[in-house]
Design a protein around this motif. Structure first.
Motif, PDB file in Angstrom:
ATOM      1  N   VAL A 143       0.856  -1.272   0.199  1.00 62.73           N
ATOM      2  CA  VAL A 143       0.149   0.033  -0.052  1.00 62.73           C
ATOM      3  C   VAL A 143       0.906   1.333   0.069  1.00 62.73           C
ATOM      4  O   VAL A 143       0.640   2.201  -0.867  1.00 62.73           O
ATOM      5  N   ALA A 144       1.909   1.267   1.098  1.00 62.98           N
ATOM      6  CA  ALA A 144       3.061   2.475   0.722  1.00 62.98           C
ATOM      7  C   ALA A 144       3.558   2.559  -0.237  1.00 62.98           C
ATOM      8  O   ALA A 144       3.616   3.838  -0.812  1.00 62.98           O
ATOM      9  N   MET A 145       3.923   1.475  -1.019  1.00 66.44           N
ATOM     10  CA  MET A 145       4.648   1.808  -2.465  1.00 66.44           C
ATOM     11  C   MET A 145       3.780   2.351  -3.425  1.00 66.44           C
ATOM     12  O   MET A 145       4.117   3.128  -4.203  1.00 66.44           O
ATOM     13  N   LYS A 146       2.389   1.778  -3.252  1.00 63.47           N
ATOM     14  CA  LYS A 146       1.374   2.406  -4.357  1.00 63.47           C
ATOM     15  C   LYS A 146       1.265   3.895  -4.068  1.00 63.47           C
ATOM     16  O   LYS A 146       1.045   4.684  -5.044  1.00 63.47           O
ATOM     17  N   LEU A 147       0.930   4.206  -2.866  1.00 62.23           N
ATOM     18  CA  LEU A 147       0.938   5.882  -2.474  1.00 62.23           C
ATOM     19  C   LEU A 147       2.174   6.506  -2.894  1.00 62.23           C
ATOM     20  O   LEU A 147       1.837   7.677  -3.150  1.00 62.23           O
ATOM     21  N   ILE A 148       3.321   5.924  -2.780  1.00 65.42           N
ATOM     22  CA  ILE A 148       4.417   6.603  -3.141  1.00 65.42           C
ATOM     23  C   ILE A 148       4.450   6.909  -4.715  1.00 65.42           C
ATOM     24  O   ILE A 148       4.706   7.866  -5.105  1.00 65.42           O
ATOM     25  N   SER A 149       3.801   5.915  -5.482  1.00 67.49           N
ATOM     26  CA  SER A 149       3.804   6.107  -6.932  1.00 67.49           C
ATOM     27  C   SER A 149       2.854   6.878  -7.096  1.00 67.49           C
ATOM     28  O   SER A 149       2.778   7.808  -8.065  1.00 67.49           O
ATOM     29  N   LEU A 150       1.618   7.076  -6.450  1.00 68.18           N
ATOM     30  CA  LEU A 150       0.564   8.358  -6.612  1.00 68.18           C
ATOM     31  C   LEU A 150       1.187   9.713  -6.329  1.00 68.18           C
ATOM     32  O   LEU A 150       0.936  10.589  -7.071  1.00 68.18           O
ATOM     33  N   ALA A 151       1.952   9.613  -5.211  1.00 65.14           N
ATOM     34  CA  ALA A 151       2.612  10.948  -5.110  1.00 65.14           C
ATOM     35  C   ALA A 151       3.597  11.415  -6.075  1.00 65.14           C
ATOM     36  O   ALA A 151       3.783  12.656  -6.414  1.00 65.14           O
ATOM     37  N   GLN A 152       4.553  10.431  -6.670  1.00 65.35           N
ATOM     38  CA  GLN A 152       5.248  10.847  -7.668  1.00 65.35           C
ATOM     39  C   GLN A 152       4.648  11.099  -8.888  1.00 65.35           C
ATOM     40  O   GLN A 152       5.153  11.791  -9.815  1.00 65.35           O
ATOM     41  N   ALA A 153       3.654  10.702  -9.137  1.00 64.39           N
ATOM     42  CA  ALA A 153       2.362  11.032 -10.452  1.00 64.39           C
ATOM     43  C   ALA A 153       1.835  12.223 -10.147  1.00 64.39           C
ATOM     44  O   ALA A 153       1.080  12.339 -11.104  1.00 64.39           O
ATOM     45  N   GLN A 154       1.903  12.832  -9.073  1.00 62.62           N
ATOM     46  CA  GLN A 154       1.356  14.129  -8.518  1.00 62.62           C
ATOM     47  C   GLN A 154      -0.199  13.886  -8.467  1.00 62.62           C
ATOM     48  O   GLN A 154      -0.852  14.947  -9.146  1.00 62.62           O
ATOM     49  N   LYS A 155      -0.557  12.771  -8.104  1.00 63.73           N
ATOM     50  CA  LYS A 155      -2.011  12.575  -7.748  1.00 63.73           C
ATOM     51  C   LYS A 155      -2.227  12.365  -6.341  1.00 63.73           C
ATOM     52  O   LYS A 155      -1.268  12.528  -5.457  1.00 63.73           O
ATOM     53  N   PRO A 156      -3.541  13.049  -6.055  1.00 65.83           N
ATOM     54  CA  PRO A 156      -3.893  13.005  -4.521  1.00 65.83           C
ATOM     55  C   PRO A 156      -3.469  11.431  -3.864  1.00 65.83           C
ATOM     56  O   PRO A 156      -3.851  10.350  -4.247  1.00 65.83           O
ATOM     57  N   VAL A 157      -2.619  11.679  -2.581  1.00 72.64           N
ATOM     58  CA  VAL A 157      -2.467  10.549  -1.915  1.00 72.64           C
ATOM     59  C   VAL A 157      -3.486  10.127  -1.054  1.00 72.64           C
ATOM     60  O   VAL A 157      -3.583  10.789   0.202  1.00 72.64           O
ATOM     61  N   ALA A 158      -4.267   9.376  -1.427  1.00 76.52           N
ATOM     62  CA  ALA A 158      -5.475   8.884  -0.692  1.00 76.52           C
ATOM     63  C   ALA A 158      -5.801   7.461  -0.855  1.00 76.52           C
ATOM     64  O   ALA A 158      -5.538   7.163  -2.167  1.00 76.52           O
ATOM     65  N   LEU A 159      -6.341   6.643  -0.067  1.00 76.48           N
ATOM     66  CA  LEU A 159      -6.825   5.304  -0.335  1.00 76.48           C
ATOM     67  C   LEU A 159      -7.814   5.091  -1.486  1.00 76.48           C
ATOM     68  O   LEU A 159      -7.834   4.177  -1.848  1.00 76.48           O
ATOM     69  N   VAL A 160      -8.501   6.053  -1.494  1.00 75.88           N
ATOM     70  CA  VAL A 160      -9.873   5.818  -2.452  1.00 75.88           C
ATOM     71  C   VAL A 160      -8.952   6.174  -3.757  1.00 75.88           C
ATOM     72  O   VAL A 160      -9.691   5.462  -5.083  1.00 75.88           O
ATOM     73  N   ASN A 161      -7.702   6.337  -4.158  1.00 72.38           N
ATOM     74  CA  ASN A 161      -6.970   6.484  -5.535  1.00 72.38           C
ATOM     75  C   ASN A 161      -6.124   5.111  -5.753  1.00 72.38           C
ATOM     76  O   ASN A 161      -5.382   5.380  -6.527  1.00 72.38           O
ATOM     77  N   ILE A 162      -6.171   4.438  -4.674  1.00 75.92           N
ATOM     78  CA  ILE A 162      -5.332   3.354  -4.927  1.00 75.92           C
ATOM     79  C   ILE A 162      -5.317   2.455  -6.069  1.00 75.92           C
ATOM     80  O   ILE A 162      -4.260   1.795  -6.299  1.00 75.92           O
ATOM     81  N   GLY A 163      -6.467   2.519  -6.547  1.00 71.33           N
ATOM     82  CA  GLY A 163      -6.497   1.546  -7.709  1.00 71.33           C
ATOM     83  C   GLY A 163      -6.419   2.136  -9.123  1.00 71.33           C
ATOM     84  O   GLY A 163      -6.184   1.589 -10.170  1.00 71.33           O
ATOM     85  N   ASP A 164      -5.918   3.388  -9.028  1.00 74.19           N
ATOM     86  CA  ASP A 164      -5.499   4.311 -10.233  1.00 74.19           C
ATOM     87  C   ASP A 164      -4.161   3.690 -10.872  1.00 74.19           C
ATOM     88  O   ASP A 164      -3.333   3.263 -10.175  1.00 74.19           O
ATOM     89  N   GLU A 165      -3.856   3.678 -12.238  1.00 70.08           N
ATOM     90  CA  GLU A 165      -2.905   3.283 -12.970  1.00 70.08           C
ATOM     91  C   GLU A 165      -1.856   4.506 -12.976  1.00 70.08           C
ATOM     92  O   GLU A 165      -2.207   5.552 -13.160  1.00 70.08           O
ATOM     93  N   VAL A 166      -0.836   4.097 -12.284  1.00 68.34           N
ATOM     94  CA  VAL A 166       0.300   5.011 -12.125  1.00 68.34           C
ATOM     95  C   VAL A 166       1.669   4.121 -12.408  1.00 68.34           C
ATOM     96  O   VAL A 166       1.596   3.004 -12.331  1.00 68.34           O
ATOM     97  N   PRO A 167       2.827   4.819 -12.961  1.00 72.99           N
ATOM     98  CA  PRO A 167       4.026   4.026 -12.832  1.00 72.99           C
ATOM     99  C   PRO A 167       4.367   3.514 -11.521  1.00 72.99           C
ATOM    100  O   PRO A 167       4.165   3.852 -10.626  1.00 72.99           O
ATOM    101  N   LEU A 168       5.370   2.523 -11.628  1.00 72.32           N
ATOM    102  CA  LEU A 168       5.789   1.730 -10.560  1.00 72.32           C
ATOM    103  C   LEU A 168       6.856   2.726  -9.531  1.00 72.32           C
ATOM    104  O   LEU A 168       7.220   3.837 -10.362  1.00 72.32           O
ATOM    105  N   PRO A 169       6.860   2.573  -8.308  1.00 69.06           N
ATOM    106  CA  PRO A 169       7.730   3.749  -7.797  1.00 69.06           C
ATOM    107  C   PRO A 169       9.037   3.745  -8.119  1.00 69.06           C
ATOM    108  O   PRO A 169       9.652   2.930  -8.537  1.00 69.06           O
TER     109      PRO A 169
END
Length: 350
Positions: free
Chosen positions: A77-103
């Motif tokens: 979960v933490a790794m996926k949230l890091i990916s969200l942050a690096q993709a400049q997407k909101p860091v929230a559990l509701v977004n954890i299913g979004d497609e983003v690059p690997l951390p």
């Protein structure tokens, strides 16, 4: 940055994500202990080059019960949230299913790892294999052996009644204890030899430290071997029935089974005596609370410690209950978790 909003249903990483997270996990947890503590996770998370405030929020989101450590799934979960942050997407559990690059972790070449012939098949099977390589920590094994030996084994085994009398003190459900028994008594003898007892205590501790811990369908061979079991482990075919779990009396634990060492007891007794100025034999009100606050731990953590230590639910702490509280506080300060339920080895002997 704490966001308690959950995603819809349990999140499952994709096969590609699973392979990446399994490899990253192996870098942080090379001993495969299944527990990722802050002292190991923080410098690794900083490889993402995200601000510390962002990483702190990610830790809070991933550490669902504020245990002070991450399980392998929470690490994912933490790794996926890091990916969200690096993709400049909101860091929230509701977004954890979004497609983003690997951390993107500094010094870690995930693309090379995932395309390497030796690791090209890193996927769900690899993750499952990792989860089946658990071993009993040496310190825990020694502790469980002392408890076993103090339970008066006969012909190298303790009866179902004797085991149940200890296990029921954990307040786990009979369904959970029945499943633990099936993992610990693979030959369906109706009693536990030392390896089986160690396995049972191992799983009881895991559940008490992490309410979301999932028991496996069968005992991993690596765990059985680390507990001292022979290699002829077979799949269990029977569970301890609920009726047998609820029909046997409970003996007291002995002093040798208490996690609070003799040295700790002497030190905590001195603190207790200094605080118990009226010599009433217990502490209540602001006196122990203000003393515990000196630890600088959050009040939510200290409240949980109090609830665990106040075993008799009297709203005050006896000398032994105070020792339990101090033990939990010092364990937390050392980076350990505060359990959801008091382990049987922390229940005072008297």
């Amino acid at each position: 940055m704490r966001d308690n909003t959950r995603s819809d249903g349990p999140w499952r990483p994709t096969g590609r994500e699973q392979g990446a997270y399994a490899y990253l996990l192996s870098l942080v947890d090379p001993q495969k202990e299944g527990v990722i503590r802050g002292q190991a996770a923080v410098p690794f998370f900083q490889k993402s080059r995200l601000p510390d405030a962002t990483l702190g929020g990610i830790w809070q989101l991933a550490d669902t019960d504020s245990k002070g450590h991450l399980t392998p799934h929470e690490f994912s979960v933490a790794m996926k949230l890091i990916s969200l942050a690096q993709a400049q997407k909101p860091v929230a559990l509701v977004n954890i299913g979004d497609e983003v690059p690997l951390p993107d972790m500094e010094g870690v070449q995930l693309q090379h790892v995932l395309t390497s012939p030796s690791i090209a098949s890193v996927n769900e099977t690899h993750v499952r294999r990792d989860s089946n390589t658990s071993t009993v920590p040496v310190k825990e094994k020694q502790q469980y052996k002392r408890i076993f030996e103090s339970s008066n084994p006969v012909d190298g085994a303790i009866s179902g009644a004797a085991a149940r009398s200890l296990f029921m003190k954990t307040k786990l459900s009979t369904e959970q204890l029945g499943r633990i028994w099936s993992l610990s008594d693979p030959h369906t003898e109706g009693k536990l030899r030392l390896p089986g007892f160690i396995v049972a205590m191992y799983y009881i501790r895991r559940i008490m430290e992490n309410r979301s811990f999932e028991l496996p369908a069968t005992c991993p061979l690596s765990l059985w071997r680390s507990a001292g079991g022979d290699v002829s482990l077979k799949s269990p075919t029977e569970n301890l029935s609920q009726s047998s779990l609820t029909s046997i009396s409970t003996p007291d634990l002995t002093d040798a089974q208490w996690d609070v060492t003799r040295e700790e007891r002497k030190r905590y007794e001195q603190f207790f005596n200094n605080l118990d100025t009226q010599r009433v034999g217990y502490l209540s009100g602001d006196v122990p609370v203000n003393f515990f606050l000196k630890s600088k731990l959050p009040e939510t953590v200290l409240s949980k410690v109090w609830d665990l230590a106040d075993i008799k639910r009297t709203g005050k702490l006896t000398k032994e209950e105070f020792a339990v509280a101090m033990h939990l506080i010092n364990a937390r300060l050392a980076g350990g978790p505060v359990p959801d339920k008091l382990p049987p080895t922390l229940i005072p002997p008297s």
